[in-house]
Design a protein around this motif. Structure first.
Motif, PDB file in Angstrom:
ATOM      1  N   ASN A   1       0.829  -1.204   0.000  1.00 50.19           N
ATOM      2  CA  ASN A   1       0.000   0.000   0.000  1.00 50.19           C
ATOM      3  C   ASN A   1       0.867   1.258   0.000  1.00 50.19           C
ATOM      4  OD1 ASN A   1      -2.370  -1.478  -0.023  1.00 50.19           O
ATOM      5  ND2 ASN A   1      -2.594  -1.449   2.194  1.00 50.19           N
ATOM      6  N   GLU A   2       1.937   1.231   0.775  1.00 57.23           N
ATOM      7  CA  GLU A   2       2.837   2.385   0.816  1.00 57.23           C
ATOM      8  C   GLU A   2       3.500   2.604  -0.539  1.00 57.23           C
ATOM      9  OE1 GLU A   2       6.681   3.981   3.376  1.00 57.23           O
ATOM     10  OE2 GLU A   2       5.614   2.179   4.015  1.00 57.23           O
ATOM     11  N   VAL A   3       3.883   1.519  -1.216  1.00 57.05           N
ATOM     12  CA  VAL A   3       4.489   1.634  -2.546  1.00 57.05           C
ATOM     13  C   VAL A   3       3.493   2.244  -3.528  1.00 57.05           C
ATOM     14  CG1 VAL A   3       5.284   0.265  -4.523  1.00 57.05           C
ATOM     15  CG2 VAL A   3       6.203  -0.179  -2.267  1.00 57.05           C
ATOM     16  N   LYS A   4       2.244   1.818  -3.459  1.00 61.42           N
ATOM     17  CA  LYS A   4       1.229   2.389  -4.350  1.00 61.42           C
ATOM     18  C   LYS A   4       1.042   3.876  -4.096  1.00 61.42           C
ATOM     19  CE  LYS A   4      -1.407  -1.869  -4.924  1.00 61.42           C
ATOM     20  NZ  LYS A   4      -2.659  -2.576  -4.598  1.00 61.42           N
ATOM     21  N   GLU A   5       1.015   4.278  -2.830  1.00 56.27           N
ATOM     22  CA  GLU A   5       0.868   5.694  -2.503  1.00 56.27           C
ATOM     23  C   GLU A   5       2.058   6.503  -3.010  1.00 56.27           C
ATOM     24  OE1 GLU A   5       0.199   6.311   1.662  1.00 56.27           O
ATOM     25  OE2 GLU A   5      -1.460   4.879   1.714  1.00 56.27           O
ATOM     26  N   LEU A   6       3.269   5.987  -2.791  1.00 61.05           N
ATOM     27  CA  LEU A   6       4.464   6.695  -3.245  1.00 61.05           C
ATOM     28  C   LEU A   6       4.523   6.773  -4.765  1.00 61.05           C
ATOM     29  CD1 LEU A   6       7.118   5.332  -0.739  1.00 61.05           C
ATOM     30  CD2 LEU A   6       6.106   7.611  -0.795  1.00 61.05           C
ATOM     31  N   ARG A   7       4.093   5.730  -5.444  1.00 65.97           N
ATOM     32  CA  ARG A   7       4.093   5.740  -6.903  1.00 65.97           C
ATOM     33  C   ARG A   7       3.115   6.781  -7.434  1.00 65.97           C
ATOM     34  NH1 ARG A   7       3.617   0.246  -8.375  1.00 65.97           N
ATOM     35  NH2 ARG A   7       5.860   0.152  -8.182  1.00 65.97           N
ATOM     36  N   SER A   8       1.920   6.855  -6.825  1.00 63.57           N
ATOM     37  CA  SER A   8       0.949   7.855  -7.274  1.00 63.57           C
ATOM     38  C   SER A   8       1.447   9.270  -6.977  1.00 63.57           C
ATOM     39  CB  SER A   8      -0.411   7.614  -6.626  1.00 63.57           C
ATOM     40  OG  SER A   8      -0.346   7.827  -5.235  1.00 63.57           O
ATOM     41  N   GLU A   9       2.113   9.459  -5.828  1.00 63.54           N
ATOM     42  CA  GLU A   9       2.686  10.767  -5.509  1.00 63.54           C
ATOM     43  C   GLU A   9       3.783  11.132  -6.504  1.00 63.54           C
ATOM     44  OE1 GLU A   9       5.034  12.997  -1.864  1.00 63.54           O
ATOM     45  OE2 GLU A   9       4.045  11.074  -1.496  1.00 63.54           O
ATOM     46  N   PHE A  10       4.584  10.147  -6.901  1.00 63.82           N
ATOM     47  CA  PHE A  10       5.634  10.378  -7.893  1.00 63.82           C
ATOM     48  C   PHE A  10       5.037  10.813  -9.222  1.00 63.82           C
ATOM     49  CE2 PHE A  10       7.876   8.388 -11.494  1.00 63.82           C
ATOM     50  CZ  PHE A  10       9.010   9.176 -11.505  1.00 63.82           C
ATOM     51  N   VAL A  11       3.981  10.156  -9.659  1.00 63.92           N
ATOM     52  CA  VAL A  11       3.343  10.506 -10.929  1.00 63.92           C
ATOM     53  C   VAL A  11       2.765  11.921 -10.853  1.00 63.92           C
ATOM     54  CG1 VAL A  11       1.428   9.931 -12.467  1.00 63.92           C
ATOM     55  CG2 VAL A  11       2.901   8.119 -11.599  1.00 63.92           C
ATOM     56  N   ASP A  12       2.142  12.261  -9.734  1.00 63.25           N
ATOM     57  CA  ASP A  12       1.597  13.612  -9.565  1.00 63.25           C
ATOM     58  C   ASP A  12       2.703  14.664  -9.622  1.00 63.25           C
ATOM     59  OD1 ASP A  12      -0.933  12.578  -9.310  1.00 63.25           O
ATOM     60  OD2 ASP A  12      -0.961  12.676  -7.104  1.00 63.25           O
ATOM     61  N   ARG A  13       3.782  14.422  -8.914  1.00 63.16           N
ATOM     62  CA  ARG A  13       4.879  15.387  -8.904  1.00 63.16           C
ATOM     63  C   ARG A  13       5.534  15.507 -10.275  1.00 63.16           C
ATOM     64  NH1 ARG A  13       6.622  16.545  -3.423  1.00 63.16           N
ATOM     65  NH2 ARG A  13       4.615  16.553  -2.360  1.00 63.16           N
ATOM     66  N   ARG A  14       5.647  14.393 -10.983  1.00 65.92           N
ATOM     67  CA  ARG A  14       6.254  14.436 -12.312  1.00 65.92           C
ATOM     68  C   ARG A  14       5.393  15.238 -13.272  1.00 65.92           C
ATOM     69  NH1 ARG A  14       7.478   8.875 -15.152  1.00 65.92           N
ATOM     70  NH2 ARG A  14       5.222   8.825 -15.016  1.00 65.92           N
ATOM     71  N   SER A  15       4.062  15.058 -13.222  1.00 64.99           N
ATOM     72  CA  SER A  15       3.184  15.833 -14.102  1.00 64.99           C
ATOM     73  C   SER A  15       3.218  17.320 -13.728  1.00 64.99           C
ATOM     74  CB  SER A  15       1.755  15.290 -14.045  1.00 64.99           C
ATOM     75  OG  SER A  15       1.217  15.433 -12.755  1.00 64.99           O
ATOM     76  N   GLU A  16       3.305  17.611 -12.424  1.00 65.52           N
ATOM     77  CA  GLU A  16       3.416  19.000 -11.980  1.00 65.52           C
ATOM     78  C   GLU A  16       4.721  19.623 -12.488  1.00 65.52           C
ATOM     79  OE1 GLU A  16       3.897  21.240  -7.719  1.00 65.52           O
ATOM     80  OE2 GLU A  16       2.586  19.470  -7.811  1.00 65.52           O
ATOM     81  N   LEU A  17       5.799  18.870 -12.447  1.00 59.94           N
ATOM     82  CA  LEU A  17       7.082  19.349 -12.945  1.00 59.94           C
ATOM     83  C   LEU A  17       7.029  19.601 -14.448  1.00 59.94           C
ATOM     84  CD1 LEU A  17      10.105  19.933 -12.433  1.00 59.94           C
ATOM     85  CD2 LEU A  17      10.515  17.509 -12.897  1.00 59.94           C
TER      86      LEU A  17
END
Length: 117
Positions: free
Chosen positions: A57-73
């Motif tokens: 579950n933590e990996v899924k949360e971190l992966r979704s946060e990574f995708v959000d930050r990458r799109s924001e960047l």
């Protein structure tokens, strides 16, 4: 048959010296220890399964946060976003396209060629 079941229910095989009660007690203690080991093993297995689920579950949360930050960047790196931010500071984009500057490098003469000149 009736006497056999009645003696088992009364646990006479544990106190009767003729039936080797000490062997029966050893076997019962062995079974109890085996049951305790099995219960402990199952408990550790369940803990590991819960830990694996928690980490997934933590990996899924971190992966979704990574995708959000990458799109924001990616949005922040766009030329239109950069030009808007720079206009706020008083820096405007150039209307003249950039030109490439070529610098010709002079051939450096070797030490021996400099001496012979």
């Amino acid at each position: 048959m009736k006497y056999g079941i009645y003696s088992i229910l009364k646990a006479r095989f544990l106190i009767n010296e003729e039936a080797n009660a000490s062997k029966n007690w050893r076997f019962i203690v062995f079974l109890i220890l085996l049951a305790i080991i099995m219960i402990a093993n199952n408990n550790r297995f369940d803990q590991k399964v819960f830990k694996i689920i928690e980490l997934n579950n933590e990996v899924k949360e971190l992966r979704s946060e990574f995708v959000d930050r990458r799109s924001e960047l990616m949005k922040l790196k766009m030329e239109s976003t950069v030009s808007l931010k720079m206009e706020e500071k008083g820096i405007f984009p150039s209307s003249v396209p950039p030109t490439k500057i070529k610098v010709k490098k002079e051939d450096e003469k070797s030490f021996l060629k400099k001496i012979w000149q």
